[in-house]
Design an enzyme around this catalytic site. Structure first.
Site, mmCIF file in Angstrom:
data_model
loop_
_atom_site.group_PDB
_atom_site.id
_atom_site.type_symbol
_atom_site.label_atom_id
_atom_site.label_comp_id
_atom_site.label_asym_id
_atom_site.label_seq_id
_atom_site.Cartn_x
_atom_site.Cartn_y
_atom_site.Cartn_z
ATOM 1 N N GLU A 31 -50.507 30.485 49.902
ATOM 2 C CA GLU A 31 -51.409 30.754 48.436
ATOM 3 C C GLU A 31 -52.273 31.041 49.667
ATOM 4 O OE1 GLU A 31 -50.225 31.222 45.827
ATOM 5 O OE2 GLU A 31 -48.768 29.539 45.940
ATOM 6 N N THR A 33 -53.178 34.130 51.156
ATOM 7 C CA THR A 33 -52.965 34.763 51.799
ATOM 8 C C THR A 33 -52.750 36.332 51.817
ATOM 9 O OG1 THR A 33 -51.219 33.635 51.561
ATOM 10 C CG2 THR A 33 -51.858 32.911 53.438
ATOM 11 N N GLY A 118 -49.400 33.283 31.272
ATOM 12 C CA GLY A 118 -50.403 33.064 32.130
ATOM 13 C C GLY A 118 -50.019 31.420 32.197
ATOM 14 N N GLY A 120 -49.250 31.280 35.470
ATOM 15 C CA GLY A 120 -48.933 31.576 36.990
ATOM 16 C C GLY A 120 -47.681 32.032 37.386
ATOM 17 N N LEU A 121 -46.707 32.556 36.863
ATOM 18 C CA LEU A 121 -45.317 32.906 36.694
ATOM 19 C C LEU A 121 -45.325 34.353 36.907
ATOM 20 C CD1 LEU A 121 -43.668 30.003 35.692
ATOM 21 C CD2 LEU A 121 -43.899 30.378 37.819
ATOM 22 N N SER A 122 -46.262 34.738 36.564
ATOM 23 C CA SER A 122 -46.597 36.600 36.578
ATOM 24 C C SER A 122 -46.075 36.694 35.487
ATOM 25 C CB SER A 122 -45.701 36.694 37.909
ATOM 26 O OG SER A 122 -46.426 37.967 39.050
ATOM 27 N N ASP A 168 -47.572 39.410 43.734
ATOM 28 C CA ASP A 168 -46.455 39.332 42.653
ATOM 29 C C ASP A 168 -45.055 41.097 41.982
ATOM 30 O OD1 ASP A 168 -48.010 37.402 42.205
ATOM 31 O OD2 ASP A 168 -49.381 38.717 40.740
HETATM 32 P P1 ADP Z 1 -49.603 35.708 34.255
HETATM 33 O O1 ADP Z 1 -49.156 36.868 35.029
HETATM 34 O O2 ADP Z 1 -49.512 34.632 34.949
HETATM 35 O O3 ADP Z 1 -48.092 35.117 32.853
HETATM 36 P P2 ADP Z 1 -51.618 37.119 33.487
HETATM 37 O O4 ADP Z 1 -52.588 37.248 32.683
HETATM 38 O O5 ADP Z 1 -52.026 38.017 34.414
HETATM 39 O O6 ADP Z 1 -50.461 35.722 33.442
HETATM 40 O O7 ADP Z 1 -50.741 37.737 32.077
HETATM 41 C C1 ADP Z 1 -50.803 37.788 31.290
HETATM 42 C C2 ADP Z 1 -50.845 39.071 29.959
HETATM 43 O O8 ADP Z 1 -49.312 40.462 29.911
HETATM 44 C C3 ADP Z 1 -50.287 38.568 28.748
HETATM 45 O O9 ADP Z 1 -51.536 37.939 28.616
HETATM 46 C C4 ADP Z 1 -50.312 39.514 28.088
HETATM 47 O O10 ADP Z 1 -51.285 41.209 27.456
HETATM 48 C C5 ADP Z 1 -49.544 40.882 28.960
HETATM 49 N N1 ADP Z 1 -47.859 40.056 28.963
HETATM 50 C C6 ADP Z 1 -47.341 39.596 29.487
HETATM 51 N N2 ADP Z 1 -45.748 39.128 28.540
HETATM 52 C C7 ADP Z 1 -45.921 39.529 27.554
HETATM 53 C C8 ADP Z 1 -44.691 40.482 26.181
HETATM 54 N N3 ADP Z 1 -43.565 39.966 26.957
HETATM 55 N N4 ADP Z 1 -45.580 41.325 25.226
HETATM 56 C C9 ADP Z 1 -46.538 41.176 25.814
HETATM 57 N N5 ADP Z 1 -47.149 40.981 26.502
HETATM 58 C C10 ADP Z 1 -46.798 39.949 27.664
HETATM 59 MG MG MG Z 2 -50.256 37.723 36.051
#
Ligand code: ADP
Ligand code: MG
Length: 379
Positions: A31, A33, A118, A120-122, A168
């Site tokens: 992490e 890194t 959101g 953190g699982l990308s 990621d």
């Molecule tokens: P994480 O990558 O950790 O889930 P991020 O903040 O990096 O969190 O990314 C989340 C964002 O990606 C969401 O707020 C949205 O804008 C976009 N996103 C992810 N999945 C979808 C989806 N299925 N449909 C629309 N937007 C998405």
């Molecule tokens: Mg992300």
């Protein structure tokens, strides 16, 4: 016909040319890194973004997210970095491909995802990599895996404006089922390391602490700055160059106690990633599990990126029988990952839920993760 193809046909009046996917990921170890040119070892989740796609003649990209119940039209004139909203993750991929000199024809895209957003699982990289995989094939482009990952990262860094490392997108693009991906963030080389939790007699529990993220951006920036400042003071390009053997000397050379702690995390974490790769190779759970615990302690005490919910989740999981556990992801919330004797993940998850309820925290969510396939064509 799948439900997604059905939706595509209803929206466009035609069948899609194909269906592509890209997964979310969890980081087994390594992490903070990546921006130190170091090592990490993620694996792909079974959770993925799936996208049905086909060509359009009007030169626009019309993108539907089934999760958002929304369709967004992107014209070439809309391809300006900083565009707000979820569709910028897809538009950014079109932009990055065009910036790199690829001709990208208009397309219809209908996507759906079961990657938690959101946490953190990308979910963001999964979306970018799924769209990129679809567009690359629709346009007949032959782009090497790591270059795809870099283009997806460019979309996120430069178009969306989120300063993330390459892990990621590399994981979402390059992981293979039954393996963790040892990723050298300097050389941009990868090694597929066999990882079948069942052969270790364990399951991998991923538990989302549902912690509201705050301060993430400023704290992340502070860690980056500290690491780069420490590297400067040590006369190296990146902390990757400080070996485990050289750590004592490096710590002596640094006057600032805060920088000493940051350096100690990065150097020991890089070493742990290499040791974890070795433990996977030799199939030694006794070697693997404590590395997760050590990684967590290092993130908590030296890098100071954990929060009370995350620490409670890790401690409770350990007390409930997990053999090793750590926060995974950038920190200040997000998920923990735990190696749990097979068949006992729900028991451990429920213990954490109980502890959270007692502490007045929001309920966690959890699932069992098996190392799954990276981006590809589904149908
Ligand atoms: P994480 O990558 O950790 O889930 P991020 O903040 O990096 O969190 O990314 C989340 C964002 O990606 C969401 O707020 C949205 O804008 C976009 N996103 C992810 N999945 C979808 C989806 N299925 N449909 C629309 N937007 C998405
Ligand atoms: Mg992300």
């Amino acid at each position: 016909m799948t439900a997604l193809e059905d939706t595509f046909r209803t929206r466009t009046g035609e069948a899609p040319s194909g269906t592509w996917f890209a997964p979310g990921r969890v980081n087994l170890i390594g992490e903070h890194t990546d921006y130190n040119d170091g090592f990490c070892m993620p694996f792909a989740l079974p959770h993925r973004v799936t996208v049905a796609a086909g060509p359009r003649k009007d030169g626009q990209w019309v993108i539907t997210s089934q999760n958002k119940h929304e369709t967004v039209t992107v014209a070439p004139a809309d391809l300006t970095p900083g565009r707000p909203g979820w569709s910028s993750y897809a538009a950014g991929v079109v932009w990055a491909l065009r910036q790199a000199g690829y001709d990208i024809a208009g397309a219809d895209l209908v996507l759906e995802s079961d990657v938690p957003v959101g946490a953190g699982l990308s979910s963001s990289a999964a979306l970018e990599c799924a769209v990129l995989t679809a567009l690359a094939e629709l346009n007949g482009l032959d782009i090497a895996g790591m270059d795809r990952a870099r283009l997806a990262r460019t979309a996120e860094n430069e178009f969306v404006g989120a300063p993330t490392g390459l892990m990621d997108q590399a994981a979402s693009t390059l992981c293979t089922a039954g393996h963790a991906l040892f990723f050298d963030c300097r050389d941009l080389t990868v090694e597929q390391v066999p990882f079948d939790p069942a052969t270790f007699g364990v399951e991998v529990l991923v538990l989302d602490t549902n912690t509201p993220h705050s301060l993430v951006d400023s704290e992340y920036a502070e860690r980056r700055t500290s690491c780069h400042e420490a590297a400067r003071q040590l006369g190296v390009t990146a902390l990757r160059e400080v070996s485990a053997d050289g750590l004592g000397d490096a710590l002596t050379a640094l006057a600032d106690p805060l920088l000493r702690k940051r350096v100690r995390h990065v150097v020991t974490e890089n070493e742990r990633v290499r040791q974890a790769r070795q433990a996977l190779r030799t199939g030694s759970l006794d070697e693997l599990a404590p590395l997760l615990d050590q990684s967590h302690a290092s993130m908590r005490d030296d890098f100071e990126i954990t929060v009370p919910t995350v620490d409670l989740a890790v401690e409770t999981a350990r007390a409930a029988g997990a053999l090793g556990a750590r926060m995974t992801g950038g920190g200040f919330g997000g998920c923990i990952i735990a190696l749990v004797p097979a068949g006992r993940t729900d028991e451990v998850g429920e213990e954490v839920a109980r502890a959270f309820a007692e502490a007045g925290y929001a309920a966690p969510a959890w699932f069992t993760a098996t190392p799954s396939a990276g981006a590809g064509r589904l149908r």
